[in-house]
Design a protein around this motif. Structure first.
Motif, PDB file in Angstrom:
ATOM      1  N   UNK A 302      -3.489  -9.247   3.031  1.00  0.00           N
ATOM      2  CA  UNK A 302      -4.584  -9.633   3.933  1.00  0.00           C
ATOM      3  C   UNK A 302      -5.147 -10.998   3.554  1.00  0.00           C
ATOM      4  N   UNK A 303      -5.917 -11.577   4.484  1.00  0.00           N
ATOM      5  CA  UNK A 303      -6.410 -12.926   4.287  1.00  0.00           C
ATOM      6  C   UNK A 303      -7.736 -13.035   3.569  1.00  0.00           C
ATOM      7  N   UNK A 304      -8.588 -12.014   3.612  1.00  0.00           N
ATOM      8  CA  UNK A 304      -9.844 -12.095   2.882  1.00  0.00           C
ATOM      9  C   UNK A 304      -9.554 -12.166   1.385  1.00  0.00           C
ATOM     10  N   UNK A 305     -10.251 -13.010   0.635  1.00  0.00           N
ATOM     11  CA  UNK A 305      -9.865 -13.259  -0.759  1.00  0.00           C
ATOM     12  C   UNK A 305      -9.894 -12.028  -1.650  1.00  0.00           C
ATOM     13  N   UNK A 306     -10.915 -11.192  -1.511  1.00  0.00           N
ATOM     14  CA  UNK A 306     -10.981  -9.999  -2.357  1.00  0.00           C
ATOM     15  C   UNK A 306      -9.849  -9.040  -1.988  1.00  0.00           C
ATOM     16  N   UNK A 307      -9.576  -8.901  -0.702  1.00  0.00           N
ATOM     17  CA  UNK A 307      -8.472  -8.051  -0.253  1.00  0.00           C
ATOM     18  C   UNK A 307      -7.143  -8.565  -0.792  1.00  0.00           C
ATOM     19  N   UNK A 308      -6.952  -9.882  -0.732  1.00  0.00           N
ATOM     20  CA  UNK A 308      -5.696 -10.462  -1.213  1.00  0.00           C
ATOM     21  C   UNK A 308      -5.534 -10.237  -2.706  1.00  0.00           C
ATOM     22  N   UNK A 309      -6.607 -10.446  -3.460  1.00  0.00           N
ATOM     23  CA  UNK A 309      -6.511 -10.314  -4.914  1.00  0.00           C
ATOM     24  C   UNK A 309      -6.290  -8.868  -5.333  1.00  0.00           C
ATOM     25  N   UNK A 310      -7.044  -7.950  -4.756  1.00  0.00           N
ATOM     26  CA  UNK A 310      -6.876  -6.536  -5.109  1.00  0.00           C
ATOM     27  C   UNK A 310      -5.497  -6.049  -4.691  1.00  0.00           C
ATOM     28  N   UNK A 311      -5.009  -6.498  -3.543  1.00  0.00           N
ATOM     29  CA  UNK A 311      -3.650  -6.146  -3.126  1.00  0.00           C
ATOM     30  C   UNK A 311      -2.630  -6.669  -4.127  1.00  0.00           C
ATOM     31  N   UNK A 312      -2.855  -7.862  -4.646  1.00  0.00           N
ATOM     32  CA  UNK A 312      -1.959  -8.397  -5.682  1.00  0.00           C
ATOM     33  C   UNK A 312      -1.966  -7.483  -6.903  1.00  0.00           C
ATOM     34  N   UNK A 313      -3.143  -7.087  -7.365  1.00  0.00           N
ATOM     35  CA  UNK A 313      -3.233  -6.247  -8.558  1.00  0.00           C
ATOM     36  C   UNK A 313      -2.582  -4.881  -8.353  1.00  0.00           C
ATOM     37  N   UNK A 314      -2.748  -4.328  -7.167  1.00  0.00           N
ATOM     38  CA  UNK A 314      -2.288  -2.954  -6.915  1.00  0.00           C
ATOM     39  C   UNK A 314      -0.811  -2.904  -6.535  1.00  0.00           C
ATOM     40  N   UNK A 315      -0.297  -3.930  -5.849  1.00  0.00           N
ATOM     41  CA  UNK A 315       1.077  -3.868  -5.349  1.00  0.00           C
ATOM     42  C   UNK A 315       1.997  -4.951  -5.922  1.00  0.00           C
ATOM     43  N   UNK A 316       1.552  -6.187  -5.964  1.00  0.00           N
ATOM     44  CA  UNK A 316       2.429  -7.261  -6.423  1.00  0.00           C
ATOM     45  C   UNK A 316       2.597  -7.218  -7.939  1.00  0.00           C
ATOM     46  N   UNK A 317       1.520  -6.990  -8.661  1.00  0.00           N
ATOM     47  CA  UNK A 317       1.604  -6.931 -10.122  1.00  0.00           C
ATOM     48  C   UNK A 317       2.595  -5.870 -10.601  1.00  0.00           C
TER      49      UNK A 317
END
Length: 410
Positions: A302-317
């Motif tokens: 997602x484009x909202x910064x908090x959404x993008x960062x949390x998505x990174x931590x939960x899925x990309x990491x």
């Protein structure tokens, strides 16, 4: 491929991790492997120390010659040589003699104790010994630290400074490790501007690409931040095609929800990339699939910064950890006492920003800011995420909660 069926966080994680395999291992110089995962079991081929050596600067002696030495009844011995570290010309010591020896130098055959300088008059030709050592005192025996055949580093273990130092100490110049994934990061949005440029009345600065690139670098990956891409499917696909040659994975932010200008979904859904909702807040709209001739994995966040960062931590990491051979793939949570009341929407796993501290009796966590996915200032002040389960709609202060440490937390 657009799917309206709601996935759980675990279902989406599993779909991603099941699609990925660790990158191939290569032999790396030790310093190049810093913070990577070891891709082999390393077994000691030599002992540490590899020979009996002195733990003190002093005199190598035979214990029987100095057993009764004291200040009242000193023992005097001739000094027959000097043994320095890396300069060991004297290899044997007869009875009734002493040899100067430096810390780390090999103990000569026949010697079975070392007398520190402090217990002597530091004589050069003849030494007076005023205190007797114990048998074997101040000698570090061969294999005292590591013996041949010891398992030094397990496969999957992180190669930090201490493990790399150990590998060098046993003579390893290289170690098998999985390379750092190359992560290409693309921000979409016609409203975005690079930091340092003037803003228009309807534009914002692109913080997401810096946020995600920094997060990827902190994990140990090699990030490539691509310039801003406007809300045009053709421009997005052209930029994507240009980046495939240097990408092990691709990460986009923005353009994945239900809007008329959601360029990423419009461009990639026809190519078979999955788009759909995940039962989480923030970060509900997600996408994952493969693109290009080499079928490079792509994460559309997602484009909202908090959404993008949390998505990174939960899925990309977790995906990066699997590619790098690190375990566990999904980082574990810790328990902490909540210091303020929280509410959460039903049927969604909420990730709230938190400040985790040790308060003298255990771990406690204070909520930081509200649940809004645009509150990047609050995100910067947090050191963890408070995880509120799908089945929970409220938690009172004093109750125990699970927290997910952020990757950059100490």
């Amino acid at each position: 491929m657009v799917d309206s069926e709601l996935r759980s966080v675990e279902q989406h994680q599993r779909a991603i991790l099941d699609d990925l395999e660790p990158m191939g291992a290569v032999a790396m110089p030790l310093l190049d492997a810093l913070d990577l995962a070891c891709a082999e079991e390393v077994v000691a081929q030599i002992a540490l120390p590899s020979f009996d050596n002195s733990a003190m600067d002093g005199y190598a002696v035979r214990f029987a010659d100095v057993e009764g030495a004291s200040a009242q009844s000193p023992v005097t011995l001739p000094v027959v040589g000097e043994i320095g570290a890396g300069q060991a010309k004297l290899t044997a010591l007869g009875s009734g003699a002493a040899a100067k020896i430096m810390t780390g130098a090999p103990v000569p055959t026949g010697a079975d104790a070392v007398v520190p300088y402090e217990w002597t008059d530091r004589g050069a030709d003849v030494v007076r010994i005023e205190q007797a050592p114990r048998l074997g005192q101040h000698i570090r025996p061969a294999g005292d630290d590591v013996t041949v055949g010891d398992l030094l580093v397990e496969e999957g273990a992180d190669l930090g400074p201490r493990r790399l130092g150990l590998l060098a100490s046993v003579g390893r110049a290289t170690v098998m490790a999985r390379p750092r994934p190359r992560v290409v990061i693309l921000s979409t949005g016609s409203e975005l501007r690079d930091p340092g440029r003037a803003l228009g009345h309807d534009s914002i600065y692109d913080g997401n690409s810096y946020l995600l690139a920094a997060a990827a670098r902190r994990v140990g990956a090699i990030p490539y931040r691509v310039g801003i891409i406007p809300d045009q499917p053709e421009a997005f696909l052209e930029a994507l095609a240009d980046q495939l040659v240097r990408a092990d994975i691709l990460v986009t932010s923005g353009g994945v929800s239900q809007g008329d200008f959601d360029v990423v979904k419009a461009a990639l859904a026809p190519q078979g990339v999955w788009f759909g909702p995940v039962a989480m807040q923030p970060g509900k709209p997600q996408g994952y699939g493969r693109v290009g001739e080499d079928q490079v994995p792509i994460f559309t966040l997602p484009g909202n910064p908090v959404s993008a960062y949390i998505s990174f931590q939960v899925f990309v990491l977790p995906a990066l950890r699997k590619l790098m051979g690190k375990r566990p793939h999904v980082l574990p949570t810790r328990s902490a006492r909540l210091t303020g009341d929280l509410t959460s929407p039903p049927a969604k796993r909420q990730y709230r920003r938190g400040d985790l501290v040790f308060d003298g009796t255990g771990l406690s966590v204070a909520p930081v800011g509200g649940p809004g996915s645009h509150l990047v200032g609050d995100l910067a002040s947090a050191n963890c995420l408070i995880v509120i389960p799908e089945s929970t709609t409220s938690i009172a202060a004093g109750e125990s909660v699970e927290v997910l440490m952020l990757e950059e937390s100490p």
